[in-house]
Structures are given as structure tokens and as C-alpha cells.
Design a protein around this motif. Sequence first.
Motif, short mmCIF file in Angstrom:
data_model
loop_
_atom_site.label_atom_id
_atom_site.label_comp_id
_atom_site.label_asym_id
_atom_site.label_seq_id
_atom_site.Cartn_x
_atom_site.Cartn_y
_atom_site.Cartn_z
N LYS A 161 0.82 -1.20 0.00
CA LYS A 161 0.00 0.00 0.00
C LYS A 161 0.86 1.26 0.00
O LYS A 161 2.04 1.22 0.35
CB LYS A 161 -0.91 0.02 1.23
N TRP A 162 0.22 2.36 -0.39
CA TRP A 162 0.88 3.66 -0.40
C TRP A 162 0.41 4.50 0.80
O TRP A 162 -0.75 4.45 1.17
CB TRP A 162 0.51 4.42 -1.67
N ASN A 211 6.07 4.99 -0.25
CA ASN A 211 5.92 6.42 -0.03
C ASN A 211 5.09 7.05 -1.16
O ASN A 211 5.50 7.06 -2.33
CB ASN A 211 7.28 7.10 0.04
N ASN A 212 3.94 7.60 -0.77
CA ASN A 212 3.02 8.20 -1.73
C ASN A 212 3.61 9.42 -2.43
O ASN A 212 3.15 9.83 -3.50
CB ASN A 212 1.73 8.59 -1.01
N ARG A 213 4.68 10.01 -1.86
CA ARG A 213 5.33 11.15 -2.50
C ARG A 213 5.86 10.79 -3.90
O ARG A 213 5.96 11.64 -4.78
CB ARG A 213 6.51 11.63 -1.65
N TYR A 214 6.24 9.53 -4.06
CA TYR A 214 6.89 9.10 -5.30
C TYR A 214 5.98 8.22 -6.17
O TYR A 214 6.44 7.62 -7.13
CB TYR A 214 8.17 8.34 -4.95
N ARG A 215 4.70 8.19 -5.83
CA ARG A 215 3.78 7.30 -6.55
C ARG A 215 3.69 7.64 -8.03
O ARG A 215 3.63 6.76 -8.89
CB ARG A 215 2.40 7.38 -5.90
N GLU A 216 3.70 8.93 -8.35
CA GLU A 216 3.53 9.33 -9.74
C GLU A 216 4.70 8.89 -10.62
O GLU A 216 4.57 8.77 -11.84
CB GLU A 216 3.35 10.85 -9.83
N LEU A 217 5.85 8.64 -10.03
CA LEU A 217 6.98 8.13 -10.80
C LEU A 217 6.68 6.76 -11.39
O LEU A 217 7.18 6.40 -12.45
CB LEU A 217 8.23 8.05 -9.92
N PHE A 218 5.86 5.98 -10.67
CA PHE A 218 5.60 4.58 -11.08
C PHE A 218 4.16 4.38 -11.54
O PHE A 218 3.84 3.35 -12.15
CB PHE A 218 5.91 3.66 -9.91
N ALA A 219 3.28 5.34 -11.23
CA ALA A 219 1.89 5.29 -11.67
C ALA A 219 1.52 6.70 -12.15
O ALA A 219 0.88 7.45 -11.42
CB ALA A 219 0.97 4.83 -10.54
N PRO A 220 1.91 7.08 -13.35
CA PRO A 220 1.75 8.46 -13.83
C PRO A 220 0.31 8.94 -13.86
O PRO A 220 0.05 10.13 -13.80
CB PRO A 220 2.34 8.42 -15.25
#
Length: 506
Positions: free
Chosen positions: A414-415, A436-445
Amino acid sequence: MVTASDDVVERITLAPDAGLVKSLGANHTLESAIADLVDNSIDAGAARVSIRLLTRNDRLSQVEVLDNGKGMDAATINSAMTIGRRRDYAQGDLGHFGMGLKAASFGHCDALTVWSMSDSATPVGRRIRRVDFSKDFTCEVLSSDAATKHTSHREAILGSRKGTSIVWTVIRNAYRGRNQVEARSWLAARNEALRSHLGVTFHRLLAANRLEIDVLVDELGEALTEPGVPILPIDPFGYAVSGHPEYPKDLTAKAGETRVKLTCHIWPAKVDVTGFRIGNKRGEQFQGFYIYRNDRLLQVGGWCDTATPTRARQLARVVLDDTKAIGPFLTMNPEKSGLKFEPAFHDAINRAEAADGTTFSTFLQDAEAVYTEANKRKRRRKPAIKPGKGMAPPVRKRIGSELAFLGGDALDLKWRRMPVGDFLEVDHSSKTLWLNNRYRELFAPDRGSLNDAPVLKALLYLLTHHVFEGQHLGARDKDEIALWKSVLGAAVVTEEQMRGGRGASI
């Protein structure tokens, strides 16, 4: 034994009894019957075939098979409706017995109607009713006005006035009960089976764009011109890499002057993809012979008493793609769903060899060895905690095919929000790997979903699952976790910088 003809006083013609109509199509499934009609469309030069399963209150009420082939005039349609009338087949034709249209239809309906139009000809229509046809072979001639109307209907669907429409009414083999749920379930199962059967039977033609087939399921009268869902090819030899480096390999089967090539394939072990699996049936059920005639698949697996089907042989498949074999070696049934292997062919297979001396028995042994070795490796793996929430179902299923699972809790991925520079956190007590949800967009744009970033999560599961499988974290586990946090934390910060700060504002 009679050797002379001087005892003949007369020659008479013995016409078939009309009662034989009652047994026509008894061995046809809905899928094989419709495939037989598609054969006729292909022989007529059709590039598109539309199949329509039309219902009333979710019960199958009418079946239509429409094509944009060359169509028929009055004489040709009369011949097509005549039982046992064999036209002059071209070398590449799929027709064979002159029974297909009638057998396929009367196996599933009591009324067969055919509408057709050829170049520079008046549209024509014919109908035969099973009850009348089984008495005296009566065929109804339908009006030109009605035929013209159905020509316009076909044109609205296929964009061609020329072609043929086959319509089944008074359907005999369909769900007739009162349970609406069962009716829908029956229809869904038949649709799925039909799509799988057509996809594998005509996979070569579909893949080469020589033929388009679509299937529509809708209420009668509601979908007059709606497009159907296209049939996709299902290649039973569509693996990316062979399961054995020396295969595929050609064996030559000989009997007298006849030579037939058998191409032996070994699928890679532990696959669960369309092509190995066909429809909702496991790949194990499709070992054996795949026999083609003019790029149309006549037999989908089965050893035909040349070998015994076993779990260890499930990777073995053999292509026979030589029309010379049909007749002396193989006998085709009217339904074109499987063939009879003649004794001469059994003997030829037992003596078949490749240029390097490989025999049919050697091929089976090689396939068994690939399967056995793959399962030995699987048994040496220790059971693992099963992946839970956050892991995409297809990935979870594939992990389950590779690893046995321990009982008890699952590992969730989970994030949640963490400090900058942290990437993961192991929560042993709740069996959760936090990211870490801070970096979620790196792996799920696209800002992700519960089962997002499947590659990342699969890699982290493989890296970390063992630390969740003990009763508590030991010193070695804690040291590993510290290592992961340090290295992956630095890596994710570097990744963010390389992408120009993307993800930092989340």
C-alpha cells in the motif's frame, strides 16, 4: 466373388429416403455447425462474416450468418439446398461432402432460410422446413421482394449487397427453462465457446487478415445494424520461445509412395496464456495433433490412439498440414471436427523420423523431460506468504503458479505519506509493505489505483516477502530492511531528480 456382368438386366437409381434428414447434424455442436457455415462463406470468397445470436427474453431465438461473398443465383441456390449435391470443389475449398449447410442447420433448427444475391442477378431466397424436408425434400421458393429486403439488411451490416445470409429459426438446442439467470448463463457460455472455437479454427486466416469474423448477441429486433465483436485469432503454436532448443522439428511419416511432414512442437513449461489455454480450458487438454486443411484447423489436439494423453505430455503438439494425408491416412467426418486415423497412418507415425534420427517416441520423451524438469524446480521452492491487497490479480495468479502459499495472512502493498527520501517501510505486525506516496507518480503516472505499479510491486514482493514469513523480525531481517531503505531511498530521490522533480508535489 462376382467377376462377370452378364447377369445384369437393369440399372436403377436408389434415391435416399427423406427420413435421413432427421439424423442430420446430430454430432454438430453449435460452434462446429456455425464454423461449417463460415467454411461456405470462405469458399464463396467472403472477406467478412457476421454471426448474430438473436434472443427473446435471453433465450436464443434466431441465428444469422451473413457474408459478403460472391452470392448465388437461382440455379446455384437450388443446388446448395439439395441434400448431398456436391458442387465442383476447387483445390483450396473447405467444402467436401455437399452436406454442410443442411447438416449444420438441421442439427440446431427446424427452419433454414437462405437469402442471396450474386453479380447482375435478382436476389433469391429459399427455405426448407425440417418437418417437410424429412418427408419429401420440399423446398420453398421465396419472393424476390422479400429477398431484396434481406439484401438491404445485409448491406446495412456488411456494406455489400452481394453475398449470402443464412437464417436459423425455430431453434431446437437452446436453454428453454424459466430461470432467467440460467438462460443468461447458457447464452454467455455458448458465446464464449463459439468465440474460442472460431478463433482457433480460423486463426491462420484471421491473423493474415484474409478473413474478418464478428459475433453479435442481442435481442431480436434491437440490433438491426449494430456491429458485432470481432473474433481474435487463437494460435495454438503462438509461444514466444520454444520450450526445447531443438524444436520445432520435422519428422517424415512414410507409407508406400506417400510422404507426410509432422512438425513437432514443445511449448515452454508453466505457461498460462491464450493459445496454450483455449477458452476456459487448460492447456493440458490440448496436447496432440493439429491437422489443417487449406489453413482451416480440422482437429484441435488429441493423440488419436497414437499415444496416451498424460499430464507430462501437455507441452507436446504436432502440426500436420498436408492435404495428401486426407484420404489415404486420415478420414474427415462431415462435421469437420476431428479425423479418423487410418491403420496405415498409425504405422507411419511409429516409423516417422527426423533428419537427425529423432523419432515420434523421442519427441514425446523430450516433451515429458521439459515438463518434469520445470516441476522439479518448482518443488524446490519454499512456500511463501501470499500477495494480498495492492497486487494486480494477474500478477497474484502468476506468483501462485510459481510458488506454494503459506496459510494465514497475506502481504499487502500500500501507499501512504512518508518523509522525503524514504521509499518503503516494513510493518511486520500488520503484514503490510508501505510505499511512499510522494513518489507514486513516478511509477503510476495516471495517479494510480489500488493495483497500480505492478512491476514495481512484483519486484518488491520478490525482494521482501521472506521477512514477513517469520513470527518476528530477527537481527538479520532488520539489517536487510535497513539496507533496502538506504539504497532504495537514494534511488527514488535520484529517479525523481532525473525526471525533473516529477512526483515531489504529491
